[in-house]
Design an enzyme around this catalytic site. Structure first.
Site, short mmCIF file in Angstrom:
data_model
loop_
_atom_site.label_atom_id
_atom_site.label_comp_id
_atom_site.label_asym_id
_atom_site.label_seq_id
_atom_site.Cartn_x
_atom_site.Cartn_y
_atom_site.Cartn_z
N GLU A 291 0.86 -1.19 0.00
CA GLU A 291 0.00 0.00 0.00
C GLU A 291 0.89 1.23 0.00
O GLU A 291 2.10 1.13 0.17
CB GLU A 291 -0.90 0.02 1.25
CG GLU A 291 -0.13 0.14 2.55
CD GLU A 291 -0.99 0.62 3.72
OE1 GLU A 291 -2.11 1.10 3.50
OE2 GLU A 291 -0.52 0.52 4.87
N ARG A 295 1.34 10.32 3.70
CA ARG A 295 1.56 11.18 4.88
C ARG A 295 2.94 10.91 5.44
O ARG A 295 3.66 10.04 4.95
CB ARG A 295 0.52 10.85 5.94
CG ARG A 295 0.54 9.35 6.24
CD ARG A 295 -0.28 8.96 7.44
NE ARG A 295 -0.53 7.53 7.48
CZ ARG A 295 0.26 6.62 8.01
NH1 ARG A 295 1.42 6.98 8.54
NH2 ARG A 295 -0.06 5.35 8.01
P1 ADP Z 1 -2.30 -1.36 7.12
O1 ADP Z 1 -2.99 -0.39 6.22
O2 ADP Z 1 -3.15 -1.80 8.24
O3 ADP Z 1 -0.94 -0.89 7.48
P2 ADP Z 1 -0.94 -3.24 5.35
O4 ADP Z 1 -1.48 -3.76 4.07
O5 ADP Z 1 0.13 -2.21 5.23
O6 ADP Z 1 -2.15 -2.69 6.21
O7 ADP Z 1 -0.44 -4.47 6.20
C1 ADP Z 1 -0.01 -4.32 7.53
C2 ADP Z 1 0.83 -5.53 7.93
O8 ADP Z 1 0.10 -6.74 7.78
C3 ADP Z 1 2.07 -5.75 7.09
O9 ADP Z 1 3.16 -4.98 7.54
C4 ADP Z 1 2.31 -7.23 7.27
O10 ADP Z 1 2.93 -7.50 8.49
C5 ADP Z 1 0.92 -7.80 7.33
N1 ADP Z 1 0.47 -8.24 6.00
C6 ADP Z 1 -0.16 -7.49 5.07
N2 ADP Z 1 -0.43 -8.21 3.98
C7 ADP Z 1 0.03 -9.45 4.20
C8 ADP Z 1 0.03 -10.67 3.45
N3 ADP Z 1 -0.51 -10.75 2.24
N4 ADP Z 1 0.59 -11.77 4.02
C9 ADP Z 1 1.11 -11.72 5.26
N5 ADP Z 1 1.13 -10.62 6.01
C10 ADP Z 1 0.60 -9.48 5.50
MG MG Z 2 0.62 -0.49 6.20
#
Ligand code: ADP
Ligand code: MG
Ligand code: ADP
Length: 684
Positions: A291, A295
């Protein structure tokens, strides 16, 4: 080019203080905003001006875009900096700014809107040939489509809220039969937290590393990356330790991530500071876009320390319309930086957030150490906001040196009155695995049974706290002319001329722990009773306590001697509450005297332990039992959300649910009874 003379900071805590510092350096007047709960907070004291914007609850103040705009207009601010969290990624605030001729220190509304939805962001990344985690991010959201797509992705998979952030609205699904239930939960969480229940599906990567690239663009055609960071040490998808640059990363992968991030930034015409997050599969070595956060990030100081670039200053310059003065060639990593988030929470008790007054606060000062704090001695930690107290960031020529400096910094950071995660952080840093390749499984692997503090010197700490308190209440008179003067300023402390035995009780989670103190002239013999009745055992040991007073006679320093070993201690005493801090130990103790101990035992009614109660004020998000249900002790009865965290509240006893007093969505007070249980054993 626009001028910014007066900047309003639509945030609180450490990040508001951080932006105020940048304003001071740039000669800009800073304006804080504050809620009812923050009237006396540090950011209010540090800013040049401060405006009250509403109630303690975030949606009555820091999340109320209209209230923020009204504050900006009231004091004629020409710009608003949103910090992180709250309204930082909200199109509502930007749109109000645009309509009213106020500069929003951040990217364009279009960039925020495009990246605010994970579904859309992923589609944009895919169109730019940026690899994304295999999964489904289409528009159709009906169960049938999602389940079909989920089966195609395979299990385990992750359901994610499209509008998600801070790890909310995410559910792992291990097999098809769990899909529907997990989807329902993710949707519910997403719609209550973000007002948007759309989800996407992703293959669950079992050993992921979280790697991100800092971007900086100026809207004049310059789009730079400011290197990378690793944030793999996480708990509940939330970052705990962050560092820059990433270790154990192949050059070609690193370059690929820089290229992808810059390509996305250019496509958006991105202005200001932003972060592109990736996930790297430690097994397959594949990297995927996760993502983009439009910010400033919490962990931005690590990048600042290695690049020497002040990101907040750059944000403000870009918002004024200036072009960046740097080119990509100017961006070089100087050494390594690691950040730890110091939270008011109890890692030994399921990371329960702490609320209360910070009675003791002294920041460490050392080479290569930076503290970004939102509190001072006397500050209140309230239940309304997150539990971040301060960030401690260490910089050194190598990763090893940075880690060592961070450890020393944590050791010398004296915080008392509320529990913090400092000891937990030091445990993380001192594991050998910290120096190998990290994955998000780190904490689960290193602390499979949860984390517990060291037992070492616990008894001495309790004794020192009790002695210091007695000392203080007896009106401590330094004994002059004693042989102890040869120790420099240190003096043995003595209770006002007594030899008698004094009795004292320490409040613990399990009741009152009795202790006895005998002695004089700073030489004491302490007996601690652990357990009660038949199971009671006592520990006795001799101990000495010294103190010195600083040159202006105000601050008292303490030193305890046990078995020939001396330790320096910081101690703060408020009534019978004693906060103690030494390098490897931070504790707050509550003592009671004889009278209160007897009252306490009588008041602790026999059946007080049969209810599920709120551990703090907050929102009930789920009730998992119904009246008449049979429950086991330890089974989760209800789920609450407070201070941005989810808390499972266990049933204290086995029995039958007699009454459920709340429903999901209720706001409850600290200590409120949520569920009453009729225990199996009537005699309880
Ligand atoms: P947020 O918007 O809540 O930060 P993210 O997509 O950035 O969501 O994901 C946050 C965390 O979740 C990541 O840093 C990782 O640790 C875990 N994560 C996200 N996607 C995956 C995935 N496809 N497989 C395993 N862990 C994931
Ligand atoms: Mg994130
Ligand atoms: P853990 O239970 O987290 O592994 P240990 O007490 O076993 O912690 O510590 C691992 C190593 O790190 C030991 O060599 C210990 O002396 C050292 N260590 C632990 N905590 C600290 C600290 N706060 N400051 C300095 N060294 C520490």
């Amino acid at each position: 080019m626009s001028t910014i003379k007066r900047l309003l900071i639509a945030n609180r805590g450490e990040i508001a203080c951080r932006v105020i510092r940048a304003c001071k350096r740039l000669g800009i007047e800073s304006v804080a905003v504050y809620s009812e709960a923050d009237r006396h907070s540090l950011h209010v004291q540090q800013a040049d001006m401060a405006v009250h914007i509403g109630g303690a609850a975030a949606n009555e103040s820091y999340l109320d875009a209209n209230a923020i705009l009204a504050a900006a207009q009231k004091i004629s601010a020409d710009a608003i900096h949103p910090g992180y969290g709250f309204l930082s990624e909200s199109t509502a605030l930007i749109s109000l700014c645009e309509k009213n001729g106020i500069i929003f220190v951040g990217p364009s509304m279009e960039s925020i809107a495009a990246m605010g939805s994970k579904i859309e962001a992923k589609a944009i990344a895919q169109a730019l040939d940026i690899p994304t985690v295999p999964g489904y991010n289409g528009d159709a959201q009906d169960l049938e489509t999602l389940l079909t797509k989920g089966n195609a992705v395979g299990f385990p998979l992750l359901i994610k809220a499209s509008a998600g952030g801070g790890g909310k609205g995410m559910r792992i699904v291990h097999e098809a039969c769990e899909f529907e239930g997990a989807l329902k939960q993710a949707r519910q969480e997403a719609s209550s937290a973000f007002g948007d229940d759309r989800v996407l599906l992703e293959k669950y990567i079992v050993r992921p590393r979280h790697i991100e690239v800092q971007l900086l663009g100026d809207g004049h055609g310059n789009m730079l990356h400011l290197l990378d960071r690793e944030c793999s040490i996480q708990r509940n998808y939330q970052k705990v330790i962050e560092e820059a640059p990433v270790s154990h990363l192949d050059d070609d992968v690193r370059q690929q991530l820089f290229d992808c991030a810059v390509r996305l930034g250019r496509h958006l015409g991105y202005r200001g500071a932003g972060t592109v997050e990736f996930i790297l599969d430690a097994d397959s070595r594949e990297a995927y876009f996760l993502e983009m956060n439009t910010r400033l990030q919490v962990e931005h100081p690590t990048t600042e320390l290695i690049t020497g670039i002040d990101l907040v200053e750059c944000q403000i310059r870009v918002a004024r319309g200036e072009a960046l003065l740097y080119t990509q060639q100017d961006i070089r990593a100087n050494g390594h930086a690691i950040e730890a988030r110091v939270n008011a929470e109890d890692p030994a008790n399921d990371y329960l957030p702490e609320i209360g007054t910070i009675t003791l606060y002294r920041e460490p000062i050392a080479e290569g150490l930076r503290i970004d704090s939102g509190v001072a001695q006397g500050s209140e930690i309230t239940p309304y906001y997150d539990s971040l107290v301060a960030k401690i960031i260490a910089h050194g020529g190598s990763r090893g040196l940075a880690a060592q400096r961070l450890l020393q910094g944590l050791n010398n950071f004296a915080i008392g009155g509320v529990k913090t995660n400092q000891e937990f952080l030091t445990s993380i840093l001192t594991r050998p695995a910290f120096h190998q390749e990290l994955t998000t499984q780190y904490l689960a692997q290193q602390f499979p049974n949860g984390w517990q503090p060291w037992g070492e010197s616990m008894h001495a700490a309790i004794a020192a706290a009790a002695l210091a308190m007695q000392q203080e209440s007896a009106g401590c008179n330094p004994v002059s002319g004693t042989p102890w003067q040869t120790m420099g300023g240190w003096r043995l402390t003595q209770l006002a001329g007594t030899v008698a035995t004094s009795h004292l009780w320490l409040k613990t989670a399990n009741g009152l722990q009795a202790m006895q103190i005998q002695g004089r002239h700073g030489n004491y013999f302490v007996t601690l009773v652990e357990g009660c009745d038949d199971g009671a055992k006592s520990v006795s040991f001799p101990i000495k306590l010294y103190h010195s007073t600083d040159s202006n006679g105000l601050q008292r320093q303490w030193r305890v001697e046990l078995e020939g070993t001396h330790r320096n201690l910081d101690i703060a005493i408020v009534g019978k509450q004693v906060a103690l801090s030494s390098p490897r130990l931070r504790r707050s103790y509550q003592f009671v005297g004889l009278e209160e101990s007897q009252l306490g035992e009588a008041a602790a009614g026999k059946s007080a332990g049969n209810d599920v109660r709120a551990a703090m004020p907050g929102l009930v998000t789920d009730v998992l039992v119904r009246e008449g249900d049979r429950v086991e002790a330890g089974q989760t009865g209800a789920v609450m959300e407070a201070m941005k965290l989810i808390h499972n509240l266990p049933c204290p006893v086995a029995g039958v649910v007699a009454q459920v007093r709340v429903v999901a969505g209720d706001n409850v007070e600290d200590g409120a009874i949520l569920i009453s249980i009729q225990p199996d054993d009537e005699s309880l």
